[in-house]
Scaffold this motif. Sequence first.
Motif, PDB file in Angstrom:
ATOM      1  N   ALA A 210       7.782   6.352  -1.896  1.00 45.83           N
ATOM      2  CA  ALA A 210       6.920   5.367  -2.552  1.00 45.83           C
ATOM      3  C   ALA A 210       7.405   5.073  -3.968  1.00 45.83           C
ATOM      4  O   ALA A 210       8.162   5.844  -4.570  1.00 45.83           O
ATOM      5  N   ARG A 211       6.963   3.930  -4.467  1.00 41.04           N
ATOM      6  CA  ARG A 211       7.187   3.593  -5.870  1.00 41.04           C
ATOM      7  C   ARG A 211       6.006   4.150  -6.667  1.00 41.04           C
ATOM      8  O   ARG A 211       4.855   3.949  -6.300  1.00 41.04           O
ATOM      9  N   ILE A 212       6.288   4.885  -7.739  1.00 44.68           N
ATOM     10  CA  ILE A 212       5.232   5.494  -8.542  1.00 44.68           C
ATOM     11  C   ILE A 212       4.946   4.595  -9.742  1.00 44.68           C
ATOM     12  O   ILE A 212       5.841   4.257 -10.508  1.00 44.68           O
ATOM     13  N   VAL A 213       3.687   4.216  -9.859  1.00 45.20           N
ATOM     14  CA  VAL A 213       3.265   3.276 -10.903  1.00 45.20           C
ATOM     15  C   VAL A 213       2.271   3.970 -11.829  1.00 45.20           C
ATOM     16  O   VAL A 213       1.377   4.689 -11.363  1.00 45.20           O
ATOM     17  N   VAL A 214       2.441   3.777 -13.134  1.00 44.93           N
ATOM     18  CA  VAL A 214       1.478   4.298 -14.098  1.00 44.93           C
ATOM     19  C   VAL A 214       0.261   3.376 -14.088  1.00 44.93           C
ATOM     20  O   VAL A 214       0.358   2.201 -14.438  1.00 44.93           O
ATOM     21  N   ALA A 215      -0.881   3.917 -13.677  1.00 44.99           N
ATOM     22  CA  ALA A 215      -2.091   3.102 -13.558  1.00 44.99           C
ATOM     23  C   ALA A 215      -2.674   2.763 -14.913  1.00 44.99           C
ATOM     24  O   ALA A 215      -3.250   1.694 -15.107  1.00 44.99           O
ATOM     25  N   SER A 216      -2.540   3.659 -15.859  1.00 50.35           N
ATOM     26  CA  SER A 216      -3.088   3.423 -17.189  1.00 50.35           C
ATOM     27  C   SER A 216      -2.461   4.407 -18.144  1.00 50.35           C
ATOM     28  O   SER A 216      -2.053   5.493 -17.753  1.00 50.35           O
TER      29      SER A 216
END
Length: 323
Positions: A210-216
């Motif tokens: 998966a691609r890891i995204v910083v949510a906040s």
Amino acid sequence: MTQRSHADLVARQSQSNSATSALAASWRRSMLKYGLDPGDRRRPERLTLAELSARRQAMEHFLNVAAPQLDQLYTLVGLSGCNVLLTDAAGVVLDQRVSDADAAQFRDWGLWQGMDWSEAAQGTNGIGTCLAEERQVTIHRDEHFRTSNTGMSCMDAPIWGPDGRLLAALDVSSARADQTERYNRLIAAQVAQTARAIETVFFRASFPDARIVVASDDGAGAAMLLAVDKDDLTIGATRAARRALGLEREGAIRPRPAVDLLGRNDDLRGFDKAERAAVARALARAGGNVSAAARALGIGRATMYRRMARLGLGEKTSRPSRG
């Protein structure tokens, strides 16, 4: 404070209905809920080698991921007489880092692999109270429930799994008699930072495709991450991200478009969003060359310009910066 006076103080505070502090509440749980005696000097129970091996095997992936972080933390605190421990969610020590010079003291205290440091077993202590209250804690010397544990200072932080459930506790315990509360705060900050690092690394390892995204990035220090699949659907979230975005608190989450969760509101809906993404990718691959991007998509140059206008992709924004 003598051992007898400490035991008496803990007993009085535990039985007082007016006790309101978090420490007094933990003492009260230890005595009234778990039926422990603050004067009991028995060491923690130790699992058999087979039981410990089974627990370690069940968390083998996590322990392998966490090991480099434990090594790094130990390099910072090990020379000052500290023991670095990692437990499971039940408070059983699964891994540790300690110097040969300090090993005998910590082994005598029971701060060793295979030992049960849950609050139900040892009363108020760094590991057990951290897990019981699901928060970072420091239990300094006389704050321990049992008199036999008052010679140590313990700084702990919880570690949350990728499913949003409590997974482990990270502990640094000190055997130094001159350990100050100020020094405890410095160690506690490092423990919290390392716990978040372990949580982040293990989350990434749990979603390798998966691609890891910083949510906040709110500066709070919590790991607010999302795992996004190839279709841009969110398939995983850390505990902090779950709480902030109103997702399922524990377990698997219902896949949702990442753009919906991240609040990227625009006027495009459904297939228009997919078309915009396809056009943007073609332009990026062509280095901003509209003609080349149109050929890649199998459409004419004029059609490409019309689609770009409708989708809000201007020619200027599609071209790479020339510095």
